[in-house]
Scaffold this active site. Structure first.
Site, PDB file in Angstrom:
ATOM      1  CG  ASP A 384      -1.957  -1.037   1.208  1.00 44.48           C
ATOM      2  OD1 ASP A 384      -2.182  -1.597   0.127  1.00 44.48           O
ATOM      3  OD2 ASP A 384      -2.547  -1.307   2.267  1.00 44.48           O
TER       4      ASP A 384
HETATM    5  P1  NAP Z   1       0.956  -4.001   3.160  1.00 38.65           P
HETATM    6  O1  NAP Z   1       0.263  -3.049   2.266  1.00 38.65           O
HETATM    7  O2  NAP Z   1       0.178  -4.655   4.215  1.00 38.65           O
HETATM    8  O3  NAP Z   1       1.612  -5.140   2.215  1.00 38.65           O
HETATM    9  C1  NAP Z   1       2.435  -6.117   2.708  1.00 38.65           C
HETATM   10  C2  NAP Z   1       2.868  -7.018   1.582  1.00 38.65           C
HETATM   11  O4  NAP Z   1       3.891  -7.870   2.101  1.00 38.65           O
HETATM   12  C3  NAP Z   1       1.776  -7.925   1.062  1.00 38.65           C
HETATM   13  O5  NAP Z   1       1.339  -7.511  -0.228  1.00 38.65           O
HETATM   14  C4  NAP Z   1       2.391  -9.339   1.029  1.00 38.65           C
HETATM   15  O6  NAP Z   1       2.279  -9.871  -0.300  1.00 38.65           O
HETATM   16  C5  NAP Z   1       3.858  -9.089   1.391  1.00 38.65           C
HETATM   17  N1  NAP Z   1       4.416 -10.100   2.292  1.00 38.65           N
HETATM   18  C6  NAP Z   1       3.852 -10.623   3.396  1.00 38.65           C
HETATM   19  N2  NAP Z   1       4.672 -11.520   3.957  1.00 38.65           N
HETATM   20  C7  NAP Z   1       5.788 -11.548   3.199  1.00 38.65           C
HETATM   21  C8  NAP Z   1       7.014 -12.276   3.270  1.00 38.65           C
HETATM   22  N3  NAP Z   1       7.255 -13.188   4.231  1.00 38.65           N
HETATM   23  N4  NAP Z   1       7.970 -12.046   2.315  1.00 38.65           N
HETATM   24  C9  NAP Z   1       7.737 -11.158   1.329  1.00 38.65           C
HETATM   25  N5  NAP Z   1       6.599 -10.447   1.215  1.00 38.65           N
HETATM   26  C10 NAP Z   1       5.635 -10.640   2.143  1.00 38.65           C
HETATM   27  O7  NAP Z   1       2.230  -3.340   3.856  1.00 38.65           O
HETATM   28  P2  NAP Z   1       2.775  -1.851   3.808  1.00 38.65           P
HETATM   29  O8  NAP Z   1       3.085  -1.442   2.415  1.00 38.65           O
HETATM   30  O9  NAP Z   1       3.848  -1.830   4.831  1.00 38.65           O
HETATM   31  O10 NAP Z   1       1.559  -0.957   4.258  1.00 38.65           O
HETATM   32  C11 NAP Z   1       1.106  -0.890   5.591  1.00 38.65           C
HETATM   33  C12 NAP Z   1      -0.415  -0.815   5.599  1.00 38.65           C
HETATM   34  O11 NAP Z   1      -0.863  -0.988   6.955  1.00 38.65           O
HETATM   35  C13 NAP Z   1      -0.918   0.520   5.103  1.00 38.65           C
HETATM   36  O12 NAP Z   1      -2.101   0.351   4.366  1.00 38.65           O
HETATM   37  C14 NAP Z   1      -1.219   1.272   6.396  1.00 38.65           C
HETATM   38  O13 NAP Z   1      -2.213   2.253   6.228  1.00 38.65           O
HETATM   39  C15 NAP Z   1      -1.677   0.137   7.287  1.00 38.65           C
HETATM   40  N6  NAP Z   1      -1.542   0.485   8.712  1.00 38.65           N
HETATM   41  C16 NAP Z   1      -0.346   0.793   9.213  1.00 38.65           C
HETATM   42  C17 NAP Z   1      -0.231   1.210  10.531  1.00 38.65           C
HETATM   43  C18 NAP Z   1       1.068   1.628  11.137  1.00 38.65           C
HETATM   44  O14 NAP Z   1       1.049   2.239  12.200  1.00 38.65           O
HETATM   45  N7  NAP Z   1       2.190   1.311  10.530  1.00 38.65           N
HETATM   46  C19 NAP Z   1      -1.357   1.252  11.334  1.00 38.65           C
HETATM   47  C20 NAP Z   1      -2.586   0.883  10.793  1.00 38.65           C
HETATM   48  C21 NAP Z   1      -2.647   0.490   9.469  1.00 38.65           C
HETATM   49  P3  NAP Z   1       2.363 -11.469  -0.523  1.00 38.65           P
HETATM   50  O15 NAP Z   1       1.277 -12.048   0.301  1.00 38.65           O
HETATM   51  O16 NAP Z   1       2.173 -11.656  -1.993  1.00 38.65           O
HETATM   52  O17 NAP Z   1       3.721 -11.914  -0.069  1.00 38.65           O
END
Ligand code: NAP
Length: 457
Positions: A384
């Site tokens: 994301d």
């Molecule tokens: P993300 O959008 O959740 O994407 C994570 C990606 O990691 C997935 O597409 C997954 O694809 C891949 N993945 C998972 N396990 C893996 C592994 N072992 N090896 C390689 N790839 C792996 O993560 P993000 O880009 O960090 O975004 C964070 C999201 O969380 C945002 O939407 C944000 O708004 C939300 N959020 C964050 C917080 C905060 O405080 N940080 C709080 C609330 C919400 P595959 O399954 O294909 O591997």
């Protein structure tokens, strides 16, 4: 004399808390900030133990041994990735402690409390009880003990608001008839139920925002406890906790371009698809040797870690790859998105654990202008936070969320296991772009193989 010592210890404890909190605002000083806050807590505990109101040390010692034992075991055995649920549990117990103090004060003094203390105890018990059950549900969802998705039913928001209204009604009843035990205990039970039903419809991935909000409630419950038992350090520490938790929730929501009401009442996680990815678009798989060659002969490489790096626990091997590239004269940077991962500072904590120098970490505003000069951007389990639709597609559910502009790098390599979506559950057009190559596999395994391949390139 002892009285002055107690008040001085509270004063110094408060100063340590404030300076500690301030130091947490920068990675260079954050560790020192934690130590300062720990010293503050020790002073507050010593001061409290010398308080004249203490009648017996027996139960305090029993509590200290049980609480210290549980806390030590959790800190020792829980992996870093379980930190969010650990935090939820510690909020739950903190809030339960405040609630129990409120119950005990009401039980002991009842109608003699007077209006001001009745208000303080009412707030303490209301916020404490809802934070206790809310935080337990948050921990259970984060630890997969309950379904992580939004658990909803028709009229849920109206039902929750109804519960809150009844609890506030009981509070008013208590003010009008001080010492009315039915009002007090009914309010307590409803607040416990309300905490449970408030958090049920919120998806696990939104828990960090909810937790920092509950943290802020727990802080305010502690402030109310401070007023109820006339304890200055509780008032100060609770207020700091309450407001820092609230500010953190607001900052997280802003970084996700969401509102707090949307997080709490929106049941996020069931979004409709509006991606700009064209029909029939294909992701281009790239092989490991090609990636290694690109990296080895690049001038600048930017690593973009995300949630997948955390689940794969790939932070150490990322640094190893970074070191290998630097030895070859490549400039290496790490791009940190404020909400990458699942809790604030998630990536900073993991990279600090792997001893990545702070000077190589770049925040979103610093690194975005640098992507066009970057030869290779390596996306490690992020999704994301690198989705160009957030910037380019006003119809996207995440439209307006600030992103890392990796698509503007000359070449993008994405490390992920397959076609899994991110937290928002939407498609990411970055993966279909011409300059993007997909290296499938667990991030840690792929990176370990890359370290070897780069060394041989
Ligand atoms: P993300 O959008 O959740 O994407 C994570 C990606 O990691 C997935 O597409 C997954 O694809 C891949 N993945 C998972 N396990 C893996 C592994 N072992 N090896 C390689 N790839 C792996 O993560 P993000 O880009 O960090 O975004 C964070 C999201 O969380 C945002 O939407 C944000 O708004 C939300 N959020 C964050 C917080 C905060 O405080 N940080 C709080 C609330 C919400 P595959 O399954 O294909 O591997």
């Amino acid at each position: 004399m002892a009285h002055y010592f107690v008040e001085f210890s509270y004063l110094f404890a408060s100063i340590f808390f404030i300076v500690g909190l301030k130091s947490l605002s920068h990675p260079d000083t954050a560790r020192r900030g934690m130590h300062l806050a720990e010293v503050g807590m020790l002073l507050a505990i010593i001061g409290t133990l010398l308080h004249k109101d203490i009648v017996s040390y027996y139960w305090i010692m029993v509590g200290l041994i049980i609480g210290g034992g549980i806390g030590g075991a959790i800190a020792h055995f829980c992996p870093m990735t379980a930190l969010p649920q650990q935090t939820a549990l510690s909020h739950a117990f903190g809030a339960l402690a405040a609630t129990l103090v409120g119950i005990s004060e009401f039980h002991r003094h009842g109608a003699e409390l007077g209006a001001a203390k009745t208000v303080a105890i009412g707030i303490e018990v209301l916020l404490g009880a809802l934070t206790t059950t809310g935080s337990f549900v948050a921990a259970a969802k984060l630890h997969d003990l309950m379904p992580g998705g939004p658990l909803t039913f028709r009229g849920q928001n109206a039902f929750n608001l109804g519960l809150l209204a009844v609890a506030i009604g009981c509070f008013i009843w208590l003010l009008v008839f001080p010492g009315a035990a039915p009002a007090f205990y009914l309010m307590l039970i409803i607040a416990f139920i309300f905490g449970f039903t408030l958090v049920l419809p919120i998806a696990a991935a939104d828990m960090p925002v909810v937790m920092s909000l509950l943290n802020s409630y727990a802080g305010l419950a502690a402030t109310a406890t401070g007023f109820a038992i006339s304890n200055n350090v509780l008032i100060i520490a609770g207020t700091l906790n309450g407001f820092s938790g609230f500010i953190l929730s607001v900052l997280m929501c802003r970084a996700m371009n969401r509102s707090i009401t949307n997080v709490i009442f929106g049941a996020f996680g069931s979004v409709s698809e509006t991606s700009t990815t064209g029909p029939g678009a294909e992701m281009r798989e790239i092989n490991l040797e090609d990636v290694a060659t690109q990296l080895a002969y690049a001038r600048q490489v930017v690593f973009v870690p995300g949630y997948g790096m955390a689940t794969a626990q790939a932070q150490h091997v990322v640094r190893e790859l970074g070191d290998t590239l630097e030895e070859r004269g490549v400039t290496v940077k790490y791009a940190i998105h404020p909400v990458a991962g699942r809790m604030p500072g998630h990536m900073n904590v993991l990279l600090a654990e792997a001893d990545v120098p702070y000077s190589q970490l770049y925040e979103l505003e610093q690194i975005n202008p640098d992507f066009p000069n970057t030869d290779v951007a390596v996306v490690i389990g992020a999704n994301d936070v690198v989705n160009p639709d957030a910037r380019d597609n006003p119809k996207s559910p995440i439209a307006g969320m600030p992103i890392l502009d990796v698509d503007r790098a000359r070449s993008v390599i994405v490390l992920k296991r397959g076609k899994g979506r991110g937290f928002s559950g939407i498609e990411n057009p970055l993966f279909f772009m011409q300059n993007t190559g997909m290296l499938y596999g667990d991030a840690k395994a792929s990176l370990a193989r890359l370290v070897q391949a780069v060394a041989q390139a």
